[in-house]
Design an enzyme around this catalytic site. Structure first.
Site, short mmCIF file in Angstrom:
data_model
loop_
_atom_site.label_atom_id
_atom_site.label_comp_id
_atom_site.label_asym_id
_atom_site.label_seq_id
_atom_site.Cartn_x
_atom_site.Cartn_y
_atom_site.Cartn_z
CD GLU A 3 -1.30 2.29 2.17
OE1 GLU A 3 -1.59 3.46 1.89
OE2 GLU A 3 -0.55 1.97 3.11
CD GLU A 51 -3.45 4.27 -1.66
OE1 GLU A 51 -3.68 5.47 -1.89
OE2 GLU A 51 -3.03 3.86 -0.56
CG ASP A 102 -5.17 1.35 3.47
OD1 ASP A 102 -5.04 2.51 3.02
OD2 ASP A 102 -5.20 1.09 4.68
CG ASP A 157 0.02 7.00 -1.34
OD1 ASP A 157 -1.14 7.42 -1.55
OD2 ASP A 157 0.93 7.74 -0.92
#
Length: 229
Positions: free
Chosen positions: A45, A121, A118, A49
């Site tokens: 995650e 990502e 989350d 991101d």
């Protein structure tokens, strides 16, 4: 390893065939069910991101060759914020394939905004590690396509916009208060009121306090901006 039928179907929905299927399994594994031999998706995650951020920045620059940084920044924030990631994850069916512990599952984890955001990502990172940046970029653009095209000219979140409106008129920041909470713990509904020092206020209801605050701010901003005309 070979992916289960549901994960194969999910991979098909996002348009990527994994050479390293264990990456997808890890991307969809929540901390509530992880073990020393089955790591969770938190590190992925973190990486995803950053990949998402770069893809969105590139896409916004390509979409509008004349936009200033001041115009691009709120559009960018609107595309990468957790609510948007969760909406994309929901549309892709991430909740259906998330690997959750029993307690998290019982508390509605498959619908939780934070978990969905989350996870998508982490999936981006899994594609990036499996096949490189171009593959991750292509997937992100497919999943975010409609949102990139429709992102508002001024996509500041409503709370920020309302605060700036108030400050421009010499007022203190708007005050938010939770006035009611209904429903079971795993699926609460919050009612939030936002009030300006001038006495104007609005209320809104949503499944998270953050969403309710945004909705209330949006409603109040629409009302007070109408008085400026």
């Amino acid at each position: 390893m070979k992916l289960s039928a549901d994960l194969q179907a999910f991979a098909a929905r996002i348009g990527h065939e994994f050479e390293q299927p264990e990456l997808l399994l890890r991307a969809l594994t929540h901390a509530s069910i992880s073990t020393p031999t089955r790591p969770d998706n938190q590190r992925l995650e973190f990486l995803g991101d950053r990949v998402l951020g770069l893809v969105m920045a590139e896409a916004l620059l390509a979409a509008d060759g004349t936009a200033t940084e001041g115009q691009l920044a709120p559009r960018y924030n609107a595309l990468v914020r957790k609510e948007t990631c969760a909406a994309v994850a929901h549309a892709a069916g991430v909740g259906e394939v998330l690997k959750l512990g029993r307690s998290e599952m019982m508390s509605g984890g498959r619908r939780k905004e934070a978990l969905l955001g989350d996870a998508i990502e982490a999936v981006i990172a899994a594609v990036y590690l499996d096949a490189g940046f171009e593959a991750a970029r292509a997937m992100v653009l497919r999943l975010w396509d409609a949102r990139i095209g429709a992102v508002a000219e001024d996509a500041r979140d409503a709370k920020t916009a309302l605060q700036e409106w108030a400050q421009a008129r010499g007022m203190p920041p708007p005050a938010y208060s939770e006035t009611e909470r209904e429903g079971p713990d795993h699926q609460p509904v919050f009612t939030v009121e936002v009030r300006l020092a001038s006495g104007q206020s609005e209320r809104a209801r949503a499944g998270s306090k953050r969403q309710a605050e945004q909705a209330a701010a949006k409603a109040l901003l629409a009302r007070v901006e109408g008085t400026d005309d």
